[in-house]
Design a protein around this motif. Sequence first.
Motif: not given
Length: 209
Positions: A149-159
């Motif tokens: 029910r909850v989505h956490l996306a941990i992302v980086r600038p190079e994406m």
Amino acid sequence: MTNPVIENIRRSLGRTTQTPLSPRPGIYPSRPVEGIDSEIEAFMAEVKKLSGVGQRLVPAEIDAELKALVDGQNIRKATVWETPHLRQLGVAEILNSLGVELVPPNADKHEMASCDLGVTEADFLLPETGTLVLTSSTEKPRGVSLLPRVHLAIVRPEMLRADMHQVFAEAKDHHYLVFITGPSRTADIELTVTLGVHGPKNLYVWMVQ
């Protein structure tokens, strides 16, 4: 092996595999370093416009922010992609220390759907629309971003990427892509929008630098 989805898009655009890809005017695939900060801000602003929760963090803040998320969303069960960066950040270990039950990311879909939280990265980010693009693999099963029910996306600038042309060019060997633009939305015949009917109700995006 040719990706049938990309081939259909090429045909609709009147292109072939030999047609060079060019960005739209004013957007450049090779991003100058001095422009990264403004593009991050643009991406995060779009995430917020779409009812997502976006914030910029440093690795040392992950522990406290996960605790706040677990408490705020009443997270009791979670599943996490088994990627090198998420392991480096210690996401699964932190959740476990907070008393959250961990479900393997390749578990049965019914068990995945019982999770309160799914933690992923992203392969590509599109600043103009606040869109996350995820590929699928053994260590990155698509259900983690689609079923809890909850989505956490941990992302980086190079994406960050210039546009869809660049994403499709880089993802040409992948047969499955997930495009996420805000939490799951469903509208009835009267166009009344409801969040979370066919996917996560809440989307959190943490840009870690």
